[in-house]
Scaffold this motif. Structure first.
Motif, PDB file in Angstrom:
ATOM      1  N   LEU A 137     -16.509  33.734  14.224  1.00  0.00           N
ATOM      2  CA  LEU A 137     -17.410  32.982  15.092  1.00  0.00           C
ATOM      3  C   LEU A 137     -17.317  31.466  14.834  1.00  0.00           C
ATOM      4  CD1 LEU A 137     -19.610  33.686  17.247  1.00  0.00           C
ATOM      5  CD2 LEU A 137     -21.288  33.300  15.464  1.00  0.00           C
ATOM      6  N   GLN A 138     -17.384  31.109  13.560  1.00  0.00           N
ATOM      7  CA  GLN A 138     -17.383  29.684  13.211  1.00  0.00           C
ATOM      8  C   GLN A 138     -16.069  29.006  13.589  1.00  0.00           C
ATOM      9  OE1 GLN A 138     -17.621  28.733   9.028  1.00  0.00           O
ATOM     10  NE2 GLN A 138     -19.085  27.094   9.388  1.00  0.00           N
ATOM     11  N   LEU A 139     -14.949  29.689  13.254  1.00  0.00           N
ATOM     12  CA  LEU A 139     -13.643  29.107  13.565  1.00  0.00           C
ATOM     13  C   LEU A 139     -13.435  28.996  15.073  1.00  0.00           C
ATOM     14  CD1 LEU A 139     -11.108  30.625  11.032  1.00  0.00           C
ATOM     15  CD2 LEU A 139     -11.633  28.210  11.422  1.00  0.00           C
ATOM     16  N   TRP A 140     -13.894  29.983  15.780  1.00  0.00           N
ATOM     17  CA  TRP A 140     -13.773  30.000  17.238  1.00  0.00           C
ATOM     18  C   TRP A 140     -14.436  28.757  17.835  1.00  0.00           C
ATOM     19  CZ3 TRP A 140     -11.983  33.348  21.168  1.00  0.00           C
ATOM     20  CH2 TRP A 140     -12.534  33.131  22.436  1.00  0.00           C
ATOM     21  N   TRP A 141     -15.683  28.516  17.427  1.00  0.00           N
ATOM     22  CA  TRP A 141     -16.407  27.370  17.993  1.00  0.00           C
ATOM     23  C   TRP A 141     -15.860  26.052  17.470  1.00  0.00           C
ATOM     24  CZ3 TRP A 141     -19.492  27.552  22.090  1.00  0.00           C
ATOM     25  CH2 TRP A 141     -19.978  28.802  22.475  1.00  0.00           C
ATOM     26  N   LEU A 142     -15.377  26.069  16.225  1.00  0.00           N
ATOM     27  CA  LEU A 142     -14.773  24.860  15.672  1.00  0.00           C
ATOM     28  C   LEU A 142     -13.532  24.480  16.474  1.00  0.00           C
ATOM     29  CD1 LEU A 142     -14.383  22.623  13.572  1.00  0.00           C
ATOM     30  CD2 LEU A 142     -13.176  24.262  12.136  1.00  0.00           C
ATOM     31  N   ALA A 143     -12.708  25.497  16.769  1.00  0.00           N
ATOM     32  CA  ALA A 143     -11.481  25.234  17.517  1.00  0.00           C
ATOM     33  C   ALA A 143     -11.805  24.617  18.881  1.00  0.00           C
ATOM     34  CB  ALA A 143     -10.681  26.519  17.699  1.00  0.00           C
ATOM     35  N   GLY A 144     -12.779  25.206  19.581  1.00  0.00           N
ATOM     36  CA  GLY A 144     -13.161  24.679  20.882  1.00  0.00           C
ATOM     37  C   GLY A 144     -13.657  23.247  20.780  1.00  0.00           C
ATOM     38  N   ASP A 145     -14.414  22.984  19.715  1.00  0.00           N
ATOM     39  CA  ASP A 145     -15.000  21.649  19.548  1.00  0.00           C
ATOM     40  C   ASP A 145     -13.930  20.622  19.186  1.00  0.00           C
ATOM     41  OD1 ASP A 145     -17.574  20.288  19.715  1.00  0.00           O
ATOM     42  OD2 ASP A 145     -17.242  19.781  17.618  1.00  0.00           O
ATOM     43  N   VAL A 146     -12.919  21.041  18.422  1.00  0.00           N
ATOM     44  CA  VAL A 146     -11.836  20.118  18.080  1.00  0.00           C
ATOM     45  C   VAL A 146     -11.062  19.730  19.348  1.00  0.00           C
ATOM     46  CG1 VAL A 146      -9.608  19.947  16.897  1.00  0.00           C
ATOM     47  CG2 VAL A 146     -11.594  20.842  15.678  1.00  0.00           C
ATOM     48  N   GLY A 147     -10.829  20.721  20.215  1.00  0.00           N
ATOM     49  CA  GLY A 147     -10.165  20.423  21.486  1.00  0.00           C
ATOM     50  C   GLY A 147     -10.975  19.426  22.300  1.00  0.00           C
ATOM     51  N   ARG A 148     -12.274  19.648  22.343  1.00  0.00           N
ATOM     52  CA  ARG A 148     -13.169  18.746  23.066  1.00  0.00           C
ATOM     53  C   ARG A 148     -13.098  17.335  22.476  1.00  0.00           C
ATOM     54  NH1 ARG A 148     -17.221  16.088  21.997  1.00  0.00           N
ATOM     55  NH2 ARG A 148     -17.193  16.903  19.891  1.00  0.00           N
ATOM     56  N   ALA A 149     -13.174  17.264  21.142  1.00  0.00           N
ATOM     57  CA  ALA A 149     -13.168  15.968  20.472  1.00  0.00           C
ATOM     58  C   ALA A 149     -11.887  15.205  20.773  1.00  0.00           C
ATOM     59  CB  ALA A 149     -13.339  16.141  18.969  1.00  0.00           C
TER      60      ALA A 149
END
Lengths: 266, 254
Positions: free
Chosen positions: A105-117
């Motif tokens: 869960l954490q890595l999934w949302w982290l990955a999405g957020d890194v793309g956004r950033a």
């Protein structure tokens, strides 16, 4: 390596999703530039009154302003990144679907957020920064090493920023609604990241406290590394330590939430 | 309805109101932090800057309470729900204003009024009847000018559809700008905010009269009393822009 590719795909999705709203990006660039101009003038007046406030000269203060405008959306300083969707999914109960996914869960949302950033940085951050460099005197380094160190601090800042917002989002498991938490994120983010005033210029003991909080990893550290005000290694250690602590706390909170979660129906 | 819905999650509502008070108060904390390091900014003292701040934030707060939901407009156009507002038998502008109406916005007005009150008590001014009268006139005209900016921004969104942030640059950016003395900013910027987008009439021009400071770009003395006229002109123009925008609206069809 299969899971690595999965998270890369999630990150790419995050990037593409924000890249879709072109008009919104242009509007964001405009807003950040306007606020940058207002802030630069007030900072110049302030540094006129008290030169070398916080150890910066005027050019460094100007650089700090435009770096802040560049990182504002990138690091979701006032919130509004992946955590917003996560809160909504927890509130509506859709999080149950995410928990069934064969991904962390954490890595999934982290990955999405890194793309956004990454998109926010390229699409929204760079233009105001370049505008500032063209129209105002800035203190930018010429050696490549310092820029490289700066990139490392940016990556670490992204991690810390996500870790803070992830913790906030998980609190919705208990609070049921994210509106209040979002406000807290906004207040703490804007104030303690140093969007109002560089943390170096905060007075007294209060300043000393503010400079060791995790938010200091977001704008202050990258700025100081870029302008050669601090030793890069010390900055890396500071940022990495906060990233580890906060991501670890997120992990604990996540397992506590999923162990005894009551998913909201709908 | 929007008031009741926000009361459903009580704990969250309390945190939100508190948060809202703090968010808006942060700019002032920022100003206080600045003044903890210096005695004046652009030649203006803390009570004088607080006077500008209180006027700007209170006026903006009133406009925001009434029309702050304008930035939802872009989203409503994209998902097509704006069409629903058009067929209801009530003025569209009133409906948009009431959309997601949030009581928490009272936080901003309260906070602005508190700072304004403190500033009024601490500024060193030789009060005359005209000056006393000018303060409420400034708040009301300022609210009208900001409302006009909100409505004009909404009209612009009908064309731009996905650019709520441009509006933020003028509304939030405008109120931030006015919190600092005009002497801080470049001449061109001050001229622009006086003649192009007349935000200077919210506080800069009339407040300069109250505080006994000459206006930086040499406006005549009577300009301090022109705020109500400027406000009316802005509202008329914004109203026209809104009507034109509404007439040219095309639904996304979704």
């Amino acid at each position: 390596m299969g899971s690595g590719r999965l998270y890369a795909a999630v990150a790419a999705g995050g990037f593409r999703r924000y890249a879709t709203y072109r008009a919104a990006t242009v509007a964001g660039v405009f807003t950040n530039t306007v606020f940058g101009v207002i802030l630069v003038y007030t900072y110049l007046a302030l540094w006129d009154e008290k030169p070398h406030l916080g150890g910066y000269d005027q050019a460094q203060a100007v650089t700090y302003v435009w770096l802040g405008q560049c990182l504002y959306a990138t690091l979701a300083i006032q919130g509004g990144g992946a955590e917003k969707d996560l809160m909504e999914r927890i509130r509506t109960g859709e999080i149950a679907v995410d928990l069934y996914r064969p991904a962390d869960l954490q890595l999934w949302w982290l990955a999405g957020d890194v793309g956004r950033a990454l998109f926010q940085m390229l699409g929204r951050g760079v233009v105001p920064f370049v505008f500032g460099a063209v129209f105002f005197p800035m203190a930018l380094p010429t050696e490549a090493g310092r820029w490289a160190a700066f990139v490392v601090t940016l990556l670490l800042a992204t991690l810390v920023s996500f870790a803070i917002r992830y913790l906030a989002a998980l609190s919705v498991f208990w609070l049921m609604d994210g509106m209040g938490v979002n406000q807290v994120l906004m207040v703490t983010g804007i104030f303690f990241s140093g969007m109002v005033l560089p943390l170096n210029a905060f007075p007294g003991v209060f300043g000393e406290i503010v400079r060791v909080l995790p938010w200091a990893a977001q704008i202050q550290m990258p700025a100081d590394v870029l302008m050669g005000e601090t030793d890069p290694l010390g900055a890396f250690v500071f940022q990495a330590a906060w990233a580890v602590v906060l991501l670890g706390a997120g992990r604990l909170m996540q397992s506590a939430a999923t162990r005894r979660v009551v998913v909201q129906g709908g | 309805m929007w008031v009741r819905s926000s009361m459903t999650y009580r704990a969250s509502f309390v945190v939100t109101v508190f948060g809202n008070l703090t968010v808006t108060g942060l700019d002032f904390v920022g100003i206080l932090l600045m003044f903890s390091q210096v005695d004046s900014l652009g030649g203006w003292s803390l009570p004088e800057v607080a006077f500008l701040y209180g006027l700007s934030v209170t006026s903006f707060g009133i406009a925001d309470l009434a029309l702050g939901s304008m930035d939802v407009l872009g989203a409503r156009m994209r998902d097509g729900s704006f069409d629903t507002l058009l067929v209801r038998p009530a003025p569209v502008l009133a409906q948009v204003g009431a959309d997601r109406f949030a009581l928490r916005r009272l936080g901003r007005i309260t906070q602005g009024a508190v700072v304004l009150g403190w500033a009024l008590a601490s500024v060193d001014v030789d009060w005359s009847a005209a000056k006393v009268l000018l303060v409420p006139v400034m708040v009301v005209s300022g609210a009208a000018i900001f409302s006009a900016v909100f409505v004009a921004g909404a009209a612009f969104q009908i064309y731009a559809q996905d650019a709520a942030e441009v509006q933020n640059a003028f509304t939030y950016g405008g109120t931030t700008l006015l919190q600092y003395p005009p002497s801080v900013f470049g001449k061109e910027l001050v001229r622009g905010v006086t003649f192009m987008l007349p935000l200077a009439f919210v506080n800069w021009v009339p407040a300069a009269h109250v505080l006994g400071r000459p206006y930086p770009i040499g406006l005549p003395g009577w300009a301090a009393f022109a705020s109500p006229l400027v406000a009316v002109a802005c509202c008329v123009l914004a109203g026209l822009a809104w009507r034109t925008g509404l007439r040219s609206y095309r639904s996304t069809g979704s």
